[in-house]
Structure formats: structure tokens, C-alpha cells
Design an enzyme around this catalytic site. Sequence first.
Site, PDB file in Angstrom:
ATOM      1  N   CYS A  29       0.776  -1.212   0.000  1.00 51.82           N
ATOM      2  CA  CYS A  29       0.000   0.000   0.000  1.00 51.82           C
ATOM      3  C   CYS A  29       0.818   1.276   0.000  1.00 51.82           C
ATOM      4  O   CYS A  29       2.015   1.265  -0.136  1.00 51.82           O
ATOM      5  CB  CYS A  29      -0.857   0.044   1.245  1.00 51.82           C
ATOM      6  SG  CYS A  29      -1.090  -1.538   2.004  1.00 51.82           S
ATOM      7  N   ASN A 265       3.128  -0.620   5.138  1.00 54.96           N
ATOM      8  CA  ASN A 265       3.247  -0.718   3.695  1.00 54.96           C
ATOM      9  C   ASN A 265       4.280  -1.782   3.425  1.00 54.96           C
ATOM     10  O   ASN A 265       5.432  -1.640   3.806  1.00 54.96           O
ATOM     11  CB  ASN A 265       3.692   0.638   3.132  1.00 54.96           C
ATOM     12  CG  ASN A 265       4.047   0.550   1.664  1.00 54.96           C
ATOM     13  OD1 ASN A 265       3.724  -0.426   0.991  1.00 54.96           O
ATOM     14  ND2 ASN A 265       4.711   1.557   1.158  1.00 54.96           N
ATOM     15  N   GLY A 266       3.850  -2.857   2.813  1.00 54.51           N
ATOM     16  CA  GLY A 266       4.795  -3.922   2.516  1.00 54.51           C
ATOM     17  C   GLY A 266       4.195  -5.270   2.806  1.00 54.51           C
ATOM     18  O   GLY A 266       3.014  -5.490   2.560  1.00 54.51           O
ATOM     19  N   MET A 510      17.979 -27.311 -17.874  1.00 53.42           N
ATOM     20  CA  MET A 510      16.697 -27.793 -18.390  1.00 53.42           C
ATOM     21  C   MET A 510      15.757 -28.029 -17.197  1.00 53.42           C
ATOM     22  O   MET A 510      16.128 -27.843 -16.058  1.00 53.42           O
ATOM     23  CB  MET A 510      16.837 -29.045 -19.248  1.00 53.42           C
ATOM     24  CG  MET A 510      17.735 -28.875 -20.455  1.00 53.42           C
ATOM     25  SD  MET A 510      17.330 -27.467 -21.525  1.00 53.42           S
ATOM     26  CE  MET A 510      15.858 -28.035 -22.353  1.00 53.42           C
ATOM     27  N   GLU A 930      15.651 -12.901 -21.171  1.00 51.90           N
ATOM     28  CA  GLU A 930      16.299 -11.782 -20.497  1.00 51.90           C
ATOM     29  C   GLU A 930      17.668 -11.515 -21.081  1.00 51.90           C
ATOM     30  O   GLU A 930      18.676 -11.865 -20.487  1.00 51.90           O
ATOM     31  CB  GLU A 930      16.441 -12.093 -19.006  1.00 51.90           C
ATOM     32  CG  GLU A 930      17.203 -10.993 -18.296  1.00 51.90           C
ATOM     33  CD  GLU A 930      17.272 -11.187 -16.809  1.00 51.90           C
ATOM     34  OE1 GLU A 930      17.119 -12.315 -16.355  1.00 51.90           O
ATOM     35  OE2 GLU A 930      17.462 -10.176 -16.124  1.00 51.90           O
ATOM     36  N   LYS A 981      13.511 -21.856 -11.299  1.00 49.56           N
ATOM     37  CA  LYS A 981      14.175 -21.262 -10.139  1.00 49.56           C
ATOM     38  C   LYS A 981      13.421 -20.031  -9.650  1.00 49.56           C
ATOM     39  O   LYS A 981      13.971 -18.940  -9.619  1.00 49.56           O
ATOM     40  CB  LYS A 981      15.627 -20.920 -10.457  1.00 49.56           C
ATOM     41  CG  LYS A 981      15.809 -20.200 -11.782  1.00 49.56           C
ATOM     42  CD  LYS A 981      17.262 -19.841 -12.028  1.00 49.56           C
ATOM     43  CE  LYS A 981      17.439 -19.298 -13.422  1.00 49.56           C
ATOM     44  NZ  LYS A 981      18.797 -18.979 -13.767  1.00 49.56           N
TER      45      LYS A 981
END
Lengths: 1528, 493
Positions: A29, A265-266, A510, A930, A981
Site C-alpha cells: 500500500c 506498507n509492505g 533444463m 532476459e 528457479k
Amino acid sequence: MSLPPAAAYLPPAPVAEGLYDPAFEKDACGMGFVAHLKGVKSHAIVRDAIRVLENLQHRGACGCDQDTGDGAGILLQLPDPFFRAQAGKLGFKLPEAGHYGVAFAFLPKDEARRSACKKALEGIVEEEGQAVVGWRPVPVSSASIGWLARSQEPVMEQLLIGRGKAVGDADGFERKLYVVRRRAEHWAAKAVEGKVDPLWFALASCSSRTVVYKGMLKSDQLSPYFPDLADPGMTSGFAIVHSRYSTNTLPQWALAQPFQMLAHNGEINTLKGNTAWVGARGPQMKGGALGADLDKTLPLEFRGLSDSAALDRTLELLVRSGRGLAHAMLMLVPEAYEGRHDLDPALRGFYEYHRCLTEPWDGPAGLVFTDGLRVGATLDRNGLRPGRYVVTSDDLVVLSSETGVLDIPAEKVREKGRLQPGKILLIDPTEGRIVGDGEIKAEVSRRQPFKAWVGQHHLELKDLPAPTSVPDADLHTLPARQRAFGYTQEDIARVLLPMAQDGKEPVSSMGTDIPLAVLSERSQLLYSYFKQSFAQVTNPPIDPLRELIVMNTESLLGAEVNLLGETPEHARLLRLSSPTLSDEDLAKIRALDRPGFKAETVSILFPRSAGEAGLAAAMGSICAKAAEAVAGGATVLVLSDRGLDADHVAAPALLATAGVHHHLIRAGLRTRCGLVVETGEAREVHHVSLLIGYGAGAVNPYLVFDTFVALADDGMLLDPAGNALDPAKAVKNFRKAIDAGLLKVFSKMGISTLMSYRGAQLFEAIGLGKPLVERFFPGTPSRITGIGLDVVARETLRRHDLGFGASADGDDLELDAGGEIMWRRRGEFHMWNPDTIALLQHSVKKNDAKTYKDYAKLANDESRRLCTLRGLFEVKTARKPLPLELVEPAKEIVKRFFTGAMSFGSISKEAHEAVAIALNRVGGRSNTGEGGEDPARFKRDAGGDLRSSAIKQVASGRFGVTAHYLANATEIQIKMAQGAKPGEGGQLPGHKVDAAIAKTRYSTPGVGLISPPPHHDIYSIEDLAQLIFDLKNSNPHAEISVKLVAAAGVGTIAAGVAKGYADRILVSGDSGGTGASPLSSIRHAGVPWELGLAETQQVLVRNGLRGRVKLQTDGQMKTGRDVIVAACLGAEEYGFSTAPLIALGCVMMRKCHLNTCPVGIATQDPVLRAQFQGTPEHVVNYLFFVAEEVREYLSAMGYRTLDEIVGRPDLLAAADLRWHWKAKDLDLSPLLERPSSAAQGAPVRCVERQTDVLAEQLDWELVKGAKDALDAEKHVVIHSAITNRNRTVGTILSYFVTQKHGEAGLREDTIDLRFTGSAGQSFGAFVTRGITLRLKGDANDYVGKGLSGGKLVVSPPAEATFKAEDNAVIGNTALYGATSGEAYFRGRAGERFAVRNSGAKAVVEGTGDHACEYMTGGVVVVLGPTGRNFAAGMSGGLAFVYDPDGTFRERCNAEMVDLVPVEDYKDVGVLSNLLNRHVLYTGSPVGEAIVNDLTAALGKFVKVYPRDYRKVVEQSKVVQRQWELVNG
Amino acid sequence: MADPRGFLSIEPQKPTPRPIHQRIKDYKELYQPMPAESVRSQASRCMDCGVPFCHTGCPLGNLIPDWNDLVHRNRWEEALRALHDTNNFPEFTGKTCPAPCEAACVLAISGNPVTIKNIEAAIIDKGWEMGWVRPLPPAEETGKRVAVIGSGPAGLAAAQQLRRAGHAVTVYERDDRPGGLMTYGIPDFKMGKKYVDRRIEQMEAEGVRFELNADVGKGIDPRELRTKYDALLLTVGAMVPRDLDIPGRNLKGVEAAMPFLTQQNRRVFGDTPAGEPVLATGKNVIIIGGGDTAADCLGTCHRQGAKSVLQLDYNPRPPENDNPDTPWPLWPKILRVSPAHEEGGRRDWQIKTKHFAADEKGRVKELHAVRVHQYFDEQGDRQFEELHGSELVFPCELALLAIGFSGPERGLPHALGLDLTEGGAVRTDRKYQTSQQGVFAAGDCRRGQSIVVWAIAEGREAARAMDEYLTGKPSRLRGRDHSPVLVELGRSG
């Protein structure tokens, strides 16, 4: 106001249904407070606080109903003028201020139930000796809120309570009101027992000092909804506000914040462990200020609460029972003190003492808190939430998640600061000032001689005398014991030996394609039924390597005492630096004999003769013996399976540990002892983490150590160089590997310390029966149930019998092959096996549909060999079949196919481009992965093929993520986690970074690259919403997708993502591939996509969000049948990764991480790349085969199109599994659950686009204003005001510049934008060349995110009177992933400045912690103080830090960098150039002073020089010099 | 595990056969053993594959990556153990197997597989040399009695396994020496007979009884045998040769391959073979057929001093390196060049024999043949058409028919009342049991003509099935596909 949609389906109350469980509730929040330093009360403070709240609107969320917020609220000091006036109106006689309190009740709408609640509350008040003054109905304006909120709206009334005569003082009254509230809560819980929602009666507050107004509201609805708040009588010295973004879409009125004492918040990552331990400590709690009243408040019931609410409740208990506010806060949320050598010893003593009482409540947390008198704020150890504050010249303090939430003229600003990790501040009106971190901690830590107490009572392993006897390895029985514990050849060769050699968990590649444990025909260890949980979106994982400073594997053993007490004996615990004990360590502990320490061993063996029933009997007696031992004074309980032989079977250690742990909790004895497990069974990181997760404090895996001795005897124990390795060294390495692995497992959940992980049960079981789970693993999700204790026993006995059976020829049996990692003929089944691989390759090479059918038959046929959940479904063919010609053509179906994110870098250019071309040919989508993409690929080839990947991925490393890259996407995918992962980052070793890869990743060839575990701009759901928003700005035409990994609760997260306006959500299975990942992650983290997809579908449909997003899934998809199952479970798009690679020639070598792929796919070695034989046709053929198979299914099912079966789980049926000895008890019905609203017409697939969130962007004005620049490259200047609501400014403009002028952009300063005010988040994100943004004022988080060549200048307004260099001018995580450009900041930045910068140049006047983390390029100049952990993981680029007092070194993480003087002429040139520009743009006097005497100043600069980078640069220097010599 | 980059740095190296001029003068083995260090470096080319196709390519499921790694690490004795774990007689396969494992090796994709067969041979050679191969008599007797009929590789493997499981095993062999085709089918230059002899010795030491010259079905009543033993195993091979039905087939000098080879093997033993000698010496020889037996005949003809040798094949000449019809990891249908081909002779393809012509003594004089053309009809079936005007005549004083075997001799199965398959093989269930309870079959007589490695594999698996049949408990013999005890199959079969 709005009406419900036509169908008028209402989201039901939060009840567990199908795969949705309200226990997965999360929130995050925006929050803040406004306070007067001297405590002067005024209505203005309330008004300002509400304005702050309204300006945080974008940090909250709304659901399917745009007018319903997730929650908003305000906490203020009880306004006496207001209540006095109200009491007058109502005719109540109100006692004097301080002698009355107000209970703010949320009551049922139903009249009868309401009056029952009211009566009950009155009764409790009176029983507690207080006076009922009267009820005041709270006026509300229901018309101002959404229909969804209204449907659950409670009736609001306030009970005024007079102080009883027996109450001594104000604190006593406050305690009484606390007791009243707790009792009322107990009553409510009991009153609705059997019903599901305990929250229909709740007290938002009950205090003589504070009152809370809150509800299921949007930020801007709070004030209209509660007319009370506008009353001038509403006065307060401070007000706390909160705006909620619940990831759960079923927000509730009572879960809005603030709570009684705090707003958060968190996310509390450690919640499960914390709440379990608070519960376990209950029986030992006594005394404190509450005295006899304590029992009335216990137990603390956490069910149905959010993490924040649980923390609130615990804090409250500590404070009400007598601990100071700051004291309690520091106890629960300590800073990372462990590695801090500079810490005040008294404070260290304080922390070391209190860790004996409670483990940290850990996770990203910005907290504001109050006891009604003082108000304060703190940040967790990681500092992952923003907190900015301003102190004005008229004594006002405004603290909030963002700066600029209240318009304060610059000249009134006295100070601008930010909360720092682990730091606390408190506003004490009696002193009229902010009490700072140092002062608070100094005071608290000297309250008692904590340090001395710890010194006296704490015990360290090294202090204990050497043991008299340590058991020896007993090599004679070793093979039998190894077999009995299920050791395989693979365990030894591929797990234990590498750990002994390298001190690291081995890496593989893999995905996993073996059966789930419950579907395997082989005897499986109990550990294999558990999957590790991991953090995604709602809480960030941590980087346990680069941010090691916050991590810790210390474990404490012994008896805890009363949480509420404070005696020297509280510190009487044994401290272990690592939870893995050597045999000698354990012997020492066993021998312990001193006051408060006594170890006792309980054997977990049972007689073989007892057969399968023996295990159940044994568990009963083990638990009983354990309880007896603890009751008898044992403080260390050792559960041991030593002594296993032919006649004695070991109960699974995990079963025994969890069983004893929970038995002791139930018996109220748990915290009186520490648990140690002495077992031959555990041998992997996953095993040890499970034992710890279910309560063990330490583990002695003795059989591993015996195995090392045997291997050494046999000459097999060798170091990597091939020389003999001493078993003692092997043990040491193994422990190191386990510890490092544990940190990785903890960090996956965003947990920093072992003590917070212990007992936290952060696992999901797959295939364990409900009764088994309820008895031994209560609280662990096991959604499809499964085996009982009998099968566990059967599997155990099978292993045991193998151990003590003989081979036919009387020879010792060999260990089983294993075959779980690599395929072995005698080992575990793999879906990718020689047959399936060969058939698939043959079919695509020959384009032979018949061969594909043979392949599909093998891959789909699970009638004999179970492997996956999808294999357990039967596709119903109830309808009349349709002729195949009537089914939609394959070319339409293949458009729904995409490939997984495989980066260029992990696979070769040839393979990457073949995949892209193939998917572009069929109209599907390939994914960059990525690693960026070569811009040359954005244009079509001469032959008409396009090598550009339609999906451009944005992952945590942000490699190659530039404005140009994003502008060329069809879809932009945010990778939150990866199946192989989840919760981990990645690393591309330097030897793989060749020139081409370095170019696309904007890095240096030869220098390794790190992808952090978290996105450093996503620590919570509102951050993700922000990134989605940023990316929409970066390319208004692209769709944004978010990749999640299946895990219990993923549906809840997906709902949050849908509310964050993502267009697509990918739910990835756990079994997907990887280029490199630790073994335990590949196998043991995440769950199959079937579970995650079904849950996501159900939650989205239930909440009316499904129609707004497309749902995708992937993870070992192989055939058309897989697609059909995925469609029925809710996915409309389907991803393939491994299969297309196999079509291209992959043979599952699992060598991707070694760069030795012999078929030229997962390698950059030119010799091997030449072996690549794949072609785009192979992939195209495969995709069409799959599509044709889909068509055949559709035809058999009687449907024309895939759309017709999306979200139709009723078209699937669970197969009959009664024949399978383990799978027989599985219950798949939760996956097939169809939300009732679906039947009423709620959409079950995407039917509309997300709301256009860009409509209001400031950038449209900028684009208009910059027309001349865009069209004719003319210089333009635009002036504009800016507020924190203007987020992501300059980004759409950059998109247009990029579209028109490509990567090169425009000439410097062509578009000159000048802003005044406080900029919202992501100011200048992805700004490209030719655009300059100048801001007079300050800015929030993520300034210059992904900066792509533009220029940013932020400086305070001229009128400002504060010293800019001492104040925060920008927020956290500036320049994250910047690839080029410049930035100048006149003032300090927050945490993680220039994280993952790979090319931008920046000057700043001070930074928070973790600056320049993971940086790979660019230059950063810091002219002021830095935080800790500077340059962690920094592999490239340069930083120059001005360090006049020579203290920088201790705040720098020197693991990868050298600190050298600035001497090189080139460095001096770069530095002086940047300094001059800084002075020019910002007018900084700090910069000017340095520039004016640069020669003198140079000596005070430190150059931060990454070692790898240095090596590469210096190497090329040699080359350069040689060239100069020859040619010069 | 083995060196991950070994395959990139080490050149493949095969053992070299002795020089042709030397070797065709005798019947001694073709190959000289490679030095251990060379074998070691070859073994380190093994890539430790995630999916080792080699060991699915091997019918025995040989643990190839495992023993490659052990050899690489110089742990020969453990390598031998791993080798024996799946294979009773690695020297038989190490010398005679065509090595489908090497065809399936992942390195075969790029053309240079690990030299698996040679490494296997080196391991077992070393084992014998070091005295690591010892008799392994059972620890306990089960009291069950088993008769194995036929002592070829399938029978021997089954007998050894059954004996090691504790059963009393008697092997019945109709010839005067045990070993079946190992002894009388395979020429000595491929594999010396001492290898068979010492295995027989080992088995006898383990307690296997051999009844030689014992022809079940002729001298011995099979039904009686069935009553004397708890179980019977038929491993009688597929000895009925396929024949050529053309005029002149019955001329003198038109001979089946196997008797020709057997005669020569007996000569090498020092025996005088019964019947009229069939010799290639000084003759124009035509070998019909393209398989291993044909190649064995070819090598034998060279050694006997044939005037010329021509090998004819009905099929088209296979491609030399790659055959797209049999992509990796399938056994590639490509042109096989055995050492015998290197030694001399010619080969021709797409030739259909028409008839043999006789000389005045009634001996074969020439072969008349015609060229054919292969095509595929509309059904995709292979068809041949004769090419007009392509008639050929070859001088031929000896014709050897090496065109395969059609199945086991019918007498014994018939006597036992066993069902046969359409192809004439003995029909069994998946557990090797024939249509008669307690009577089992394995090897060529069950699966049809095949290679040695299949015979051993069948023998082992049949032994395991029989052990379960005999004891009524899961067998403790090591199986090919999964380890006992740990695995519980969901349902039987």
C-alpha cells in the site's frame, strides 16, 4: 456511484472454495502521517492527512468494480471536542477527556445479530468494570462508494465507554479497553464458530487515546464516506493514513488499515513462522502490566488476519503488557545487526538478547506506529519500502510513501529526509522534536544490562568441552544404511560429491520431467512431496549473495522463557552459527550438563517386525516420549535414527520432526526446548530446509559424513583438481554448501534469517492426504490430498528392505541408479526420454504426421505410467463429435502459441533466431528472454522472415531493455519468476559473454553478468502496477504481460496483477527449463501449472476480473492434449519451450550451464554452434502437429473453436486412479471447480480490453508541445508544473521520438522539458536521446528507470532554504537498468541508486544503501555520504566517491571491486567533465567547491573499480599499447 | 563425471586391425588391443549425457556412461563391475556386436561416437587379465531345477543368471561343444574360442551342469525333461536358413553359409569336420546376401584362398554416411564396410539371382542373374522390377547363401506343444513363458534371428522372469529397466 453489471453476480464472502483460500491474503500500500512536533491538536492536521491519502490514490487499488477500493483509513487522537459535542447531542453524560474511550464497531446489517453483538460488547465492558456511556451511530454516505463495497458494508456505531473506578491511571484504562476489545474478538470468533467469516463483527479501534475511521474505500472516498471527518471538532496532534492495495481481490472492511497501533506498507514474509511461534509461546506467557488480565487476551488468534494485522496484534500485546513502543518495535523488526562491526555494543546486546525472545518479523516493511501519544516510523532491514518526510518551519512533519503528497512551499521546508533501512524515528510531543534513531536505540538498549546478560548466559558451541566420544563411521554397515535411507548413485555422484568438492550446491539445467512423487512408481522420500514456496510480486526475494549483510544462518537451541518477561535467564540459549552439526558438535550438545541445558535423545526407530502399522504406532510413542522428556526438563531434544539395522526401521525424519514439533505445540511445551534432528536421511539442501521449516533448530546428517569417509577410503573423495580430499574438509564444504543453499531457500521467500524461517512451514505439499497433513503438517496447503501414513510406511519399508536385503549372489547390492536428474534406464521415468525425443525429432525433420502421432501417444499415454496432473484428467466426449472440417483451422490455433523466454546468451544466435522466425511465420509469439535483442533483428530480412521476437521480456537484470527495444515489442513481458528457479536470480559467467552478447546486453565482453533475484523496482504489488504503467508508457501499442510461477496463492497474486492493468498473465509451471539453476530449485520449488492455472482462473472468475485479461500457461507442454487440458482449466494461450528446442535438435544433455551443448543450441562456442542442424521449419512443423492434434480433440469433443472450451473444467473428468498404489487417494476436484458466478454468465475468458490508463498522462501535452522537434528536429522548450500524481513523465514522448528517429533519437537537448513541483514515480523512465528533463523540486522512486540516452536534472527550487546536500531530492532505485544518458541530482538519493546501471552517467550528492549494485557499465559520481553495501555485485562501469573522511571503505562491498585512487588521466577527465556539468545544470555549491580546487579534491576521491572489468580493460590496454608502439 | 570438454579436445580413435597381408594368412583375431591409456582417453570423450541414448540403444541397457566415467577415472575394476551388472559376457559383445549403442551415441549426430564397443572389450580383457572375473556361486540353493536347452549366448546368459539366483541348472547342448553360434558360427578371426571356454569354466565352477551331445527332441524326450525339471528354457536359436528358390539351387557348390562357417571353425579347433568339405580355395565364390554372416563368409573365403569373391545383394546400395530414412538415434541403414571387405572381393547391388548353371560334373559353374530396380508403389510398399537387357552371368564354383534364417527348427516346439508366431518363432507372453506353463523361451527362437547382444539380453530377462515364476517372489536378479524392491508397479504387466 455505479450499479453492478447486468448479471448482478456478487463476489461471495471469502471462503475457501476450489483452489482459492483466503489464507493467501496479501496487501501492500501507501501510507503516511501528518504530525505536529509539539503535539498541538488541530483539525488542519486531519485535513492535511486526508489530502495526503488522496494523493496516494494510485498506490491503492480497485477491483472489478472501479468504484470499490481495497481499503483506506485514518487513525487520529481521540478528538474530545468532537465527541463531547456529539455526546451532548445524544444526551450522554461524557466523563472528562481521558476518562472515556471510544470503541468503533463494525456491526452486522441484520438487526437481530447487530443487537446481539452490541449487547455482548456492553456486557464485556461492564464485566471489565467500565461504564457503558452509550452508542453513537456513525453517519456514513454509502452513496459515495462502489456496489461491491456496499454489498459488504457493515453498520457503523461507536460505543462510548467511561473509565471504571478501579482503574488507576490512563495507561490502566487503555489496558482495560484493550482487554475489552480482545474479549469482544474472542466472543465474535466463538459466536460465529462454524461459520466462516469472523469479521462480521469487528472493532476498528477501542481506545481512550485514538480512534480509527476506515473501510473498504478508495483513498478519495474516505472523507465523503465519513462526514465526521470534516467536522471542525475533529482535531488531533497527528493522523496516520493508509491506502490499501490488497493482492487479494476480496478486500474486507475490517482489514483496511490503520489498525490499533500501526499502518504497514509492505509484506511480512516471515508471517507463517511468526504467528506459529507467537501461538506456541502463548502457554509460557505470563505477568507483565496486564497481570491477571493477560489470560483474557490470549490466545492471539491470527486466522483471517492479514500479515499487517497480525503484526499489529503482536505489537499491541507487547506494548499493553508493558514494553515501550519503540522497544517492542525494535524487538519485532530489528535491523540487520549481525555483520555490523561498527555497532554500539549495548545495542548489539539488546538485539542478541531479544532474539532469544522472538525471531524477527521480516519482510519489506514501511511502518508507522503510535501508542496514541507518540507517533513514529521505521523501515525493515532491507529498506525496500519508500518513506519520505518533510519537516516544516511551522513544526509540521509529513511522512509518507511518497514525497510531494502535501503541497508545502519550498521556503517552509526545514528538512527533507527519508527513512533508512533498519532506522527508526519517533515524534515525542513532550519534547517537541523528532527523536532520532541513535537516541532511541541508545535509550532502549541501556534499559537493562542486556549485553551483560547475554554474555553471562549465552552459550556458544566453541565454548563447550570436546566430547569424550563421537560415533565412528561404521563403514561395514554403511552400504546397507545408505540403501535403507534411499541413497542413490546419483545422490553420491551428482549431489554429495560436488558439495564436498566445491562447497556449493550443484547446478544443472533444463527442467524437471519426472513424475510427481505421488505419481512415481518408485519409493520416494517424504521430502519429495513438498515444494518450496517463493516470493513473487507481493514480496521480493532477496539476493543472498550480494546482500549477504542482511542474511544469517544462526540458530538458537534451548528453552525459551516468557515472551512478556525480561530476566537475565531469557538469554540462556545455545547459539549455533550454522544449523548443520558435525558429529562432534552433536556429541558436545549431548554432553551438555549445566543449569538450563539438558539434552535428551528420542529414538525415531521402529521394529521392522511391526510392518506398515509400525510407523503409526511409532509416531504416537515418539511424540509421547518427546513431550515427556520436555516436561521432565529436557531443553534440547534430539530426534535420532542412529541404530538403524535390519530389525529397526527409521521413521522418516521429516515426519518425526514435524510430528513432534506440532505435538509439543499442542501440549504447550514447544518453546521449552530446541529440536535437533540426527538423521541419516537428510542429504540435500531441500531436506535440511524442510526439517528447519518444520521446527528443527539443527540437523546432523551423519550418514553424509560417513559416506565421505567411505569415499575417501575408496579413493573417490577428490578435490576438483583430482587430489585426495580430506573427509574433514569435505564435511566443512558440505556444511558450507548447505548453509549457502539454505540462505537461497530463505531468500526465495524474502526471509533473511534462519530464526524467522524455522517453523515457518513455507512449503506446499502435493499428494499428501488431508489427515496426514492435519496431524503432522497442519497449516500446509495440500490441495489435491493424497497418500496416508500407510503409504509413507510402505515406501519407507521398501527402502529399508532394499537396504537389508541381499542380492541374489550374496554380494552387496549396489545403490540404486536414481535417475532423477539424468535419465537412466533403471532409474526414474522421464517424459523426455530417448523414445519421445527421437520420435519428435524424426517427425519434424520428415514433416511426418504419423510419427508425430506416435510421439504424442507416448507423451500422452499415462494409463500405465503416471507423471503429471494433466495426465490424470480424461477429456470428456459427451457431445456429438463434429466433422474435423468444421473445426477452426490449425493456422488459427497456432496463433495462440508462444515460446518461453530463452535468452540470447543462454542459447545460441542460430537457435534463438530459428525460434523467432518460426513463430513469426505462424503468427505466434517468441520471447527474447532476459538478454535484449540485436536491433538489426527488428527489420524484416530480405527473404521476408522476421527475426524479431514479438515478446520482449523485461526481467530483473534489465539487460538491453532500452526505449528502442520496448518500442519494437508486440508484447512486453515482465518476468516475476521462472519455473526452474522461482525467487532466484541468474548469472551469466564472463566466459559466455562474447562480443555479440555484450553488445545486446550493454555490457563488457568477458565480464560476468548478474540478474538479481528481485526486480529492484518491484517490492510489492503497487510497484508492479507501477512497472506495468511504465511499460505501457514506453510503448502504448504493446500489451503487457506478467509471468508468474504456479504456487499456492498465485491466483490471488494474479488478481492483483489484473487490477494493475496487465493485459496478459502467464502462469508458468514449476517444471520449465533453465540454462542453469541449483538442483534443488529445479525440482523442489513451485508447483505444476495445472494447479496454478486452475487457481488463477477460479480466483479471476470469482472476482469478475477474468474478462479483462488473457491467461497463458506453460511448463513442459508437449502435445495437443496438453493444450486441451490447459484450455479447459482456463488458459487461452499456450507456451512451449523445451519441445521446440527438441525439434531443433536438443537432446536434453543438461549441459547448458557448461557451454558444451553438442548440438549447438545452448552454447556460444563457435565450434559447437556449427553443429546446429535445426531450421525454422522444424519448429513450424511441430507447432502445426500440435494444432492438428488440438483440432482432433475438438472434433471429438464436439466443439468448433478453442474459445468454446476455454475455462470449461467441466469438460474434463478425473481419471480412475484406484489401480495406483499412491495416486489412488488423490482428489482432483478442486482443479475442476467451476466458480458459481461462471454459471451465471461471468466471463471465463478475455472479452474486453483493460481500461486505458494512459488517457490522463501529462505526456500527451508534451507530445503535442514537442511536435516541431518530432517532425523537424527543432529545439523546443516546455514548461510545466508537476505533482506526485504525474507518474512516468517523458516516457510516451520517448516512444514517439524512438518511433520516428530510431535508437539514435535526437540531438542533445532538442526537447527541453522544465518542471516544477514534486514528480511522481518513474520520472524520466526510458527517456531517450535528445530529451532533457529538468525538475525544480524533488522526485519519488525510480527516477530515470531504464534511461535510454536522455538527460535528467533534479534540484531543489531556488526558494528552498534547507541544505540540499543534506536532504533527499530523489527516492529509491533511481537509474535502475539505465543503458545510457546522463543524470544530475542536487541532493541525496535513496537506496539502490543506479542499481543495474549499464551505461548512464550520473552525479548525486549522497546515496542510501546498496548503491551501484549489480552495475555493469556507466559512471556514477557521489559527492556525499553513501549507505552500506556500495557496489555489491558490481561487475562493470566506474564509481567515483568523494570521501574526505576516509570512511567509505567500510560501507563498500569489496567482494567484486577494488578501491583505488583517481590517478589515470582519463578518469580525471571523466570526473571533471561530469562535475562541471553537474555544477552547470544544478548550480550545486558542493560541486562548485570541488571543481574550484579539483587537484586538491582528487585525493579525496575513491575510484570504485570492478575487478573483472579492470582485468578486461587492462588487457585491452596492453593490446592498445602494442598497437601504439607499432603504429605510433 | 567424465571430462565435460573431453569430446572437444580428444580425437576419436578406433583400434586398428592387423595388416591385411598378415591377417588373411591366419584365423587369429583381427584386432590388437589398444593401450589402456588410449582407451582411457577415448572413454573421457563420453559427455555424461542427460539422456544417454547409448544405453537405450543397447538391448542390454549397458550402463555405458557409468563405465566410461570409471575408465576415465582409471577405476577399471569398478568399471568391470558396472559392465557385468547388465551383461554376463561383455567379451562376446565387445568382439562381435555391431554396436547399436555407438549409433545411438549423441556424438554420432556429428559423426564421431564414443568407441563404446572397444572400451567394453578393453574393460573385460583387463578383467580377465587381472583375475577379476571369478565364479560367483549362489549363497543359497532354492532347490528348484531348471533345464536350459541350447547353449548359445541366450542359453548361457540365462543359465548363469538362474544359477546365481540359486537354482540347479542343467544346459543341454546337441553339439559336442557348448556355445552355439559363438562356438560354431562366428569365425575365430572375429572372436577366439578361448573366450567361450573360460566362460564355460566359470559357469561350471558356479555349478551349472552341461550335457553335451544331448539333442533334446531326438535323443532326449522333451516331455520327460519337462517333468524332471521345475522349468524349461528354450534357447535353441533360429537355425532354419532362408533358402533361395531358383533353378540350380541343389547343385553341388551351392551351399548355405552356416555349415560352411562351422566347418572352418571345426578345422581351427583341429577337428576334421564330418561330411564333404566345402572350401573356397582356388574358386570363384559368390556370396549372396549383405549381412554379417555374408561378411563372415567373405573373410573365411579370403583365408581359404579363393580365386575371387563377389558379394551380391538384392537391395540397392545403401548410402554411405547418412540415411535420412533412419535418422539418429536409429540404427542407420548405410553401407557397412567390415574388415573382410577391406581384405578383398567385390560387391554388387540390385541383382536378382535367376538360376545356377552346372558344369558337366553337376557342380555349379555359373550364376545367371539380372539387375533390378527398386521403386515404391502407390501404397508406399517397396517393389522391384527387372531391367530388361541387364542379364548377367557370373562364373561361380562356390555359391554361399547368407540370406538369413527363418526361425527355429519346428521339432522341439512341436513336441512340447508350443504355440508359434506367424513367423514361426516360439510365442511367449511378456514374461517369456510359452503357451505351456513352466516352459520358457528366449533368444533367436523367440524373437527371430538377431544379434548376440539381444540373445544375452533375452537370456537375462527370461532368467529374471523364471526366477519369479520359480520362487513366487520378486526376483533379486538385476533387471534391465528398473531396480527391484524400490519400484512398485501400479498394476501388473
